[in-house]
Design a protein around this motif. Structure first.
Motif, mmCIF file in Angstrom:
data_model
loop_
_atom_site.group_PDB
_atom_site.id
_atom_site.type_symbol
_atom_site.label_atom_id
_atom_site.label_comp_id
_atom_site.label_asym_id
_atom_site.label_seq_id
_atom_site.Cartn_x
_atom_site.Cartn_y
_atom_site.Cartn_z
ATOM 1 N N ILE A 225 5.996 -5.475 -12.313
ATOM 2 C CA ILE A 225 6.128 -4.298 -11.869
ATOM 3 C C ILE A 225 6.392 -3.407 -13.287
ATOM 4 N N ALA A 226 7.108 -3.866 -14.088
ATOM 5 C CA ALA A 226 7.342 -3.093 -15.408
ATOM 6 C C ALA A 226 5.962 -2.861 -16.130
ATOM 7 N N GLN A 227 5.358 -3.949 -16.117
ATOM 8 C CA GLN A 227 3.890 -4.062 -16.877
ATOM 9 C C GLN A 227 3.006 -3.121 -16.188
ATOM 10 N N THR A 228 2.836 -3.166 -14.885
ATOM 11 C CA THR A 228 1.819 -2.592 -14.104
ATOM 12 C C THR A 228 2.329 -0.850 -14.164
ATOM 13 N N LEU A 229 3.658 -0.455 -14.264
ATOM 14 C CA LEU A 229 3.894 0.975 -14.214
ATOM 15 C C LEU A 229 3.657 1.398 -15.753
ATOM 16 N N THR A 230 3.688 0.654 -16.691
ATOM 17 C CA THR A 230 3.363 0.925 -18.089
ATOM 18 C C THR A 230 2.000 1.204 -18.136
ATOM 19 N N GLN A 231 1.117 0.473 -17.594
ATOM 20 C CA GLN A 231 -0.291 0.410 -17.565
ATOM 21 C C GLN A 231 -0.800 1.730 -16.885
ATOM 22 N N HIS A 232 -0.045 2.174 -15.831
ATOM 23 C CA HIS A 232 -0.687 3.176 -14.906
ATOM 24 C C HIS A 232 0.500 4.193 -14.667
ATOM 25 N N PRO A 233 1.002 5.032 -15.604
ATOM 26 C CA PRO A 233 1.709 6.081 -15.717
ATOM 27 C C PRO A 233 1.520 7.156 -14.657
ATOM 28 N N GLY A 234 2.599 7.655 -14.175
ATOM 29 C CA GLY A 234 2.235 8.955 -13.117
ATOM 30 C C GLY A 234 1.541 8.514 -11.879
ATOM 31 N N ASN A 235 1.534 7.165 -11.481
ATOM 32 C CA ASN A 235 0.835 6.870 -10.215
ATOM 33 C C ASN A 235 2.143 6.858 -8.852
ATOM 34 N N TRP A 236 2.263 7.930 -8.263
ATOM 35 C CA TRP A 236 3.465 7.945 -7.272
ATOM 36 C C TRP A 236 3.336 6.867 -6.559
ATOM 37 N N GLN A 237 2.254 6.415 -6.005
ATOM 38 C CA GLN A 237 2.397 5.212 -5.111
ATOM 39 C C GLN A 237 2.695 3.899 -5.356
ATOM 40 N N LEU A 238 2.380 3.464 -6.783
ATOM 41 C CA LEU A 238 2.738 2.475 -7.443
ATOM 42 C C LEU A 238 4.372 2.665 -7.505
ATOM 43 N N LEU A 239 4.877 3.599 -7.848
ATOM 44 C CA LEU A 239 6.284 3.770 -8.333
ATOM 45 C C LEU A 239 6.875 3.484 -6.527
ATOM 46 N N ALA A 240 6.429 4.209 -5.715
ATOM 47 C CA ALA A 240 6.873 4.113 -4.317
ATOM 48 C C ALA A 240 7.020 2.566 -3.761
ATOM 49 N N GLN A 241 5.877 1.992 -4.192
ATOM 50 C CA GLN A 241 5.735 0.609 -3.853
ATOM 51 C C GLN A 241 6.714 -0.283 -4.417
ATOM 52 N N ALA A 242 7.032 -0.196 -5.823
ATOM 53 C CA ALA A 242 7.902 -0.574 -6.507
ATOM 54 C C ALA A 242 9.314 -0.554 -6.065
ATOM 55 N N ALA A 243 9.869 0.651 -5.636
ATOM 56 C CA ALA A 243 10.903 0.985 -5.169
ATOM 57 C C ALA A 243 11.401 0.198 -3.828
ATOM 58 N N ASP A 244 10.188 0.448 -3.050
ATOM 59 C CA ASP A 244 10.160 -0.099 -1.561
ATOM 60 C C ASP A 244 10.633 -1.550 -1.712
ATOM 61 N N TYR A 245 9.911 -2.179 -2.718
ATOM 62 C CA TYR A 245 10.069 -3.919 -2.756
ATOM 63 C C TYR A 245 11.586 -4.089 -3.160
ATOM 64 N N LEU A 246 12.075 -3.113 -4.143
ATOM 65 C CA LEU A 246 13.664 -3.426 -4.658
ATOM 66 C C LEU A 246 14.486 -3.186 -3.465
ATOM 67 N N VAL A 247 14.098 -2.268 -2.662
ATOM 68 C CA VAL A 247 14.852 -1.743 -1.414
ATOM 69 C C VAL A 247 15.010 -3.096 -0.402
ATOM 70 N N ASN A 273 9.992 9.727 0.730
ATOM 71 C CA ASN A 273 10.994 10.261 1.216
ATOM 72 C C ASN A 273 11.900 9.335 2.258
ATOM 73 N N TRP A 274 11.077 8.411 2.999
ATOM 74 C CA TRP A 274 11.629 7.291 3.862
ATOM 75 C C TRP A 274 11.953 6.104 3.024
ATOM 76 N N ILE A 275 11.252 5.901 2.136
ATOM 77 C CA ILE A 275 11.825 4.878 1.131
ATOM 78 C C ILE A 275 13.211 5.274 0.510
ATOM 79 N N LYS A 276 13.404 6.642 -0.026
ATOM 80 C CA LYS A 276 14.752 7.097 -0.460
ATOM 81 C C LYS A 276 15.592 6.933 0.453
ATOM 82 N N ALA A 277 15.326 7.341 1.733
ATOM 83 C CA ALA A 277 16.113 7.317 2.940
ATOM 84 C C ALA A 277 17.007 5.972 3.033
ATOM 85 N N ARG A 278 16.145 5.079 3.279
ATOM 86 C CA ARG A 278 16.539 3.652 3.259
ATOM 87 C C ARG A 278 17.150 3.154 1.986
#
Length: 326
Positions: A225-247, A273-278
């Motif tokens: 996850i850390a490597q992919t987010l570093t390679q694709h900065p500013g991608n809100w969907q990848l960030l949401a997907q990463a947070a969703d996996y952790l949740v 918003n739904w991921i943050k709610a959970r």
């Protein structure tokens, strides 16, 4: 004689003689004698190859005959780790296997013909013992009245146990053989497969032996996850997907909050918003979770199938969290 010629010779002779080409066992702590080019092993017993047949395998067209011990490959993904077993499968053919065809107190090739090979794409634990990623020869050391061993050896180019040297062993994995329903041909198979582990089983005749394979999947996922987010900065969907996996996996809530807040900063959508709610609900902050759930319901589009599929779940969560918040 080349290895290919040798394989064909064994296949042909096994068919004509009706014997499974199990072959190859040596004393546990001794190096096997050098290969005898005039013989092939069958169930640990030297068999003289007919001279006419031997000469016919060199520089001549070969008949498309089936092998007495056919080739098989089985692969299973455990988490992010691919595990592959490449082997030849001998048959019982009404013979005594354990203590007969496969002698006790000797290393056995765990199959027929060439080495049985096991490959791990990432590091694993075998019954709790660390093994690095790579390819190994897989052997078995059977005993009459105690634990058996799976043995991983770093040399992968031998013919069965010929020239086997215990100095090249990487790990010995003790296992308890168990009774099994009759299995005519040797079979490797996986069971109890989970996101981070599974069992590799060897079943033949009326015995099964099994070892647990474990992977450090969460560490591998977090690094990926850390490597992919570093390679694709500013991608809100990848960030949401990463947070969703952790949740979903109840991992590192602080990191999940950082990811989802950055995702919301980049794009205020129903999904993040739904991921943050959970995430907030998992931290028992139900009051704030309700705010983000209501916002997600407002932002969702009726034309979005994903949103429509989650609407019912979101409304149920609203009811449950309201009861806990007030």
């Amino acid at each position: 004689m080349t290895l290919r010629s040798r394989c064909l010779l064994l296949a042909c002779f096994g068919i004509w003689s009706g014997s499974a080409l199990v072959g190859g066992s040596v004393a546990y702590a001794q190096q096997a004698p050098a290969a005898d080019t005039t013989t092939q092993k069958s169930a640990g017993t030297p068999v003289q190859a007919p001279a006419a047949l031997a000469s016919a395998t060199t520089g001549q067209p070969q008949l498309p005959l089936p092998q007495a011990s056919p080739h098989a490959v089985i692969e299973q993904t455990l988490g992010l780790t691919d595990v592959t077993v490449d082997y030849h499968s001998p048959a019982v053919r009404s013979r005594a296997v354990w203590g007969g065809l496969v002698p006790y107190n000797q290393v056995w090739r765990a199959g027929a013909n060439e080495n049985t090979l096991i490959t791990f794409s990432r590091p694993v634990k075998l019954n709790g013992k660390d093994v690095a990623a790579g390819q190994y020869s897989l052997y078995v050391y059977p005993r009459a009245d105690s634990e058996w061993d799976f043995i991983l050896n770093r040399v992968t180019t031998h013919w069965g146990t010929e020239n086997y040297d215990p100095k090249d062993d990487v790990v010995h994995v003790p296992v308890l053989p168990e009774k099994a329903n009759f299995q005519e041909t040797l079979l490797y198979w996986f069971s109890e497969v989970k996101p981070a582990s599974g069992r590799l089983n060897l079943t033949w005749e009326r015995r099964t032996m099994s070892m647990l394979i474990e992977t450090d999947v969460q560490t591998q996922v977090l690094a990926g996850i850390a490597q992919t987010l570093t390679q694709h900065p500013g991608n809100w969907q990848l960030l949401a997907q990463a947070a969703d996996y952790l949740v979903q996996n109840n991992l590192q809530p602080e990191l999940a909050l950082r990811y989802i807040n950055e995702s919301l900063r980049l794009n205020d959508a129903y999904l993040n918003n739904w991921i943050k709610a959970r995430l907030l609900a998992s931290q028992q902050d139900y009051t704030t979770a309700l705010i983000y759930t209501r916002k997600a319901l407002k932002l969702g589009s009726k034309d979005d199938d994903d949103f429509k599929n989650q609407q019912a779940t979101m409304r149920v969560a609203l009811t449950e969290w309201q009861a806990k918040a007030y």
